[in-house]
Design an enzyme around this catalytic site. Structure first.
Site, PDB file in Angstrom:
ATOM      1  N   ASP A   1       0.854  -1.195   0.000  1.00 59.45           N
ATOM      2  CA  ASP A   1       0.000   0.000   0.000  1.00 59.45           C
ATOM      3  C   ASP A   1       0.889   1.244   0.000  1.00 59.45           C
ATOM      4  O   ASP A   1       2.110   1.138   0.157  1.00 59.45           O
ATOM      5  CB  ASP A   1      -0.945   0.022   1.209  1.00 59.45           C
ATOM      6  CG  ASP A   1      -0.225  -0.340   2.495  1.00 59.45           C
ATOM      7  OD1 ASP A   1       0.963   0.045   2.626  1.00 59.45           O
ATOM      8  OD2 ASP A   1      -0.831  -0.990   3.366  1.00 59.45           O
TER       9      ASP A   1
ATOM     10  N   ASP B   1       1.508   5.276   1.342  1.00 57.03           N
ATOM     11  CA  ASP B   1       1.211   6.400   2.226  1.00 57.03           C
ATOM     12  C   ASP B   1       1.719   7.664   1.555  1.00 57.03           C
ATOM     13  O   ASP B   1       2.779   7.657   0.927  1.00 57.03           O
ATOM     14  CB  ASP B   1       1.930   6.230   3.576  1.00 57.03           C
ATOM     15  CG  ASP B   1       1.426   5.018   4.330  1.00 57.03           C
ATOM     16  OD1 ASP B   1       0.192   4.862   4.423  1.00 57.03           O
ATOM     17  OD2 ASP B   1       2.248   4.215   4.798  1.00 57.03           O
TER      18      ASP B   1
ATOM     19  N   ASP C   1      10.204   5.863  12.617  1.00 57.23           N
ATOM     20  CA  ASP C   1      11.021   4.967  13.439  1.00 57.23           C
ATOM     21  C   ASP C   1      12.424   4.714  12.877  1.00 57.23           C
ATOM     22  O   ASP C   1      13.418   5.070  13.504  1.00 57.23           O
ATOM     23  CB  ASP C   1      10.274   3.652  13.733  1.00 57.23           C
ATOM     24  CG  ASP C   1       9.571   3.047  12.528  1.00 57.23           C
ATOM     25  OD1 ASP C   1       9.787   3.542  11.410  1.00 57.23           O
ATOM     26  OD2 ASP C   1       8.811   2.073  12.702  1.00 57.23           O
TER      27      ASP C   1
END
Ligand code: ATP
Ligand code: MG
Length: 460
Positions: free
Chosen positions: A75, A77, A151
């Site tokens: 997917d 983002d 992260d």
């Protein structure tokens, strides 16, 4: 010597452009290799529409990382400086979701893009729990701040499909090329802010074949207990991602090596210590990985049925040793295991239903006479239950002969199936006779076993 060095640097195109604090390295197409045609049409269109309206917009995170690593992203983002409201107003087929972190789902054809506004870095005002876990971070910020709160360095890459440039704030492209998973900032602090990052480190390193930077790995063992403070639904989501990543076996081995398996998988620590249980779980995960790689469908019910099966078996054995009737004892064991684990794993009612169906069909495979096998074949969950049976045989829990018989039975035509049936065994007939109600119309205590067993064998 110098020529050799020169050649090496030249061949690689020289050092990558490095960013300075707050300023990204701008990495051109020749160095990262993501041509805009390899980005999904929906992601491209979304970025272009935002840019045309005067905003900045990039493909961000996992998709950029995967494209550079040669993996097809599952997917996309998008990160932008437009607020959720502004994004919502720009796309007819879009909706704002989430209350704490507002993001916008933009629908483009069959794709759904997740569009989020750049978020601010944490500061003294960030709300945290007593362990340092961040509870709220929904303040909008700059692109550099947004990069800093991600992260790992490989996840802080921003790709602009218009210019085909990757904006790299934390040397993520170099880390990816050197196959290292490195944390942005101090790993211990970042784990405290969000312990799920420990699981992500394990999953992403297995998925991408990256080595954990020693600083990323070192604190995990010591900080693993912090996972207990994370809401179960969040752990469950991450666990599903991990188990369905196509690298579940690798992940579980790494989790165990890092002492992270306690309390995460359903008593995985206990299961993996029982020789049969371990073999069974690893076989189940191996076949899940193969299905993911082959693009086949997956059911979380089936997977959790395998993970919890040896718990059920152990519980069932205890009950049978207490002379409880086998079939009701199995149902009791199933309920008890699901009650114990269901909450921790946030197993939904629907999934629990699927799990129970697979388990409850198992004893019925033992009945190979009369009409029972034909009826079992007609069960909607037969296929899953049979796969489960085959796995039990492969792990050595039951005789391979039973699974082979059922394999052949499915393959045979009607006459072949009839020929395969075992002779109706005597005891069953005796049981039937005992079920018969006596003249007084009451069922006596001694009849209960046969009554239940015949229900399970034939009636349902
Ligand atoms: P995949 O899609 O393969 O599961 P991913 O890295 O894309 O991996 P997502 O959950 O889709 O995982 O997250 C998208 C991006 O959001 C990440 O690449 C990262 O930049 C950021 N992100 C996700 N989870 C965290 C976290 N716990 N802490 C900080 N940043 C995160
Ligand atoms: Mg992702």
């Amino acid at each position: 010597m110098i020529r050799k060095l020169f050649h090496r640097v030249f061949r690689r195109g020289g050092p990558l452009p490095l960013g300075t604090p707050g300023k990204p390295g701008l990495i051109p197409l020749a160095r990262h290799g993501i041509h805009r045609d390899s980005v999904s049409p929906g992601a491209r269109r979304t970025c272009e529409a935002l840019q045309k309206a005067g905003y900045t917009a990039y493909v961000v995170g996992g998709a950029v990382r995967d494209l550079i690593a040669g993996i097809v992203p599952k997917d996309y983002d998008i990160a932008t400086n437009a607020t959720p409201e502004q994004v919502r107003n720009l796309f007819r087929r879009s909706r704002i979701i989430g209350r704490r972190f507002q993001i916008v789902h933009v629908m483009q054809g069959s794709e759904t893009l997740e569009v989020s506004t750049f978020r601010a870095a944490h500061d003294a005002d960030t709300i945290k729990d007593e362990h340092g876990r961040v509870l709220r971070d929904n303040v909008f910020g700059s692109m550099a701040e947004d990069a800093a709160r991600r992260d790992f360095t490989v996840n802080a890459l921003y790709y602009d499909p218009t210019t085909q440039i990757v904006h790299d704030y934390h040397h993520g492209v170099a880390d990816l090329q050197q196959k290292t998973l490195r944390m942005i900032g101090d790993p211990a602090v970042r784990y405290r802010e969000d312990p799920v990052r420990m699981l992500r480190a394990v999953r992403l390193s297995a998925k991408l074949g990256l080595t954990l930077d020693p600083a990323v790995r070192a604190p995990i063992r010591e900080m693993a207990d912090l996972m207990e403070n994370v809401p179960v639904a969040r752990v469950f989501d991450e666990m599903l991602k991990l188990l369905f990543s196509g690298h579940a076996v690798e992940c579980v081995k790494r989790l165990r090596d890092d002492g992270l398996h306690h309390g995460l998988l359903p008593l995985l620590d206990v299961i993996l210590e029982q020789p049969l249980g371990e073999k069974f779980v690893l076989l189940a995960l191996t076949s899940t990985d193969a299905r993911v790689k082959a693009g086949k469908s997956l059911s979380s019910g089936y997977l959790f049925a395998t993970l919890l099966w040896h718990e059920v078996l152990a519980n069932w054995e205890i009950r049978k040793a207490r002379r409880e009737l086998p079939t009701p004892a199995l149902y009791e064991a199933m309920d008890e295991v699901l009650d114990q684990q269901g909450e921790k794993l946030a197993i939904t009612r629907r999934i629990a239903g699927d799990i129970k169906e697979i388990w409850a069909l198992q004893p019925r495979f033992e009945k190979r006479a009369g009409k029972s096998p034909h009826r079992l074949l007609e069960q909607p969950r037969f296929r899953a239950a049979y796969d489960f049976l085959a796995l039990r045989a492969e792990s050595g829990e039951i005789d391979q002969e039973l699974a082979t018989w059922w394999h052949d039975f499915q393959m045979a035509d009607l006459a072949g199936r009839e020929a395969m049936l075992l002779p109706d065994s005597g005891p069953k007939k005796r049981r039937r006779r005992r079920v018969k109600k006596p003249a007084d119309g009451l069922v006596h205590a001694g009849d209960a076993l046969s009554a239940t067993e015949s229900t399970v064998s034939d009636e349902d």
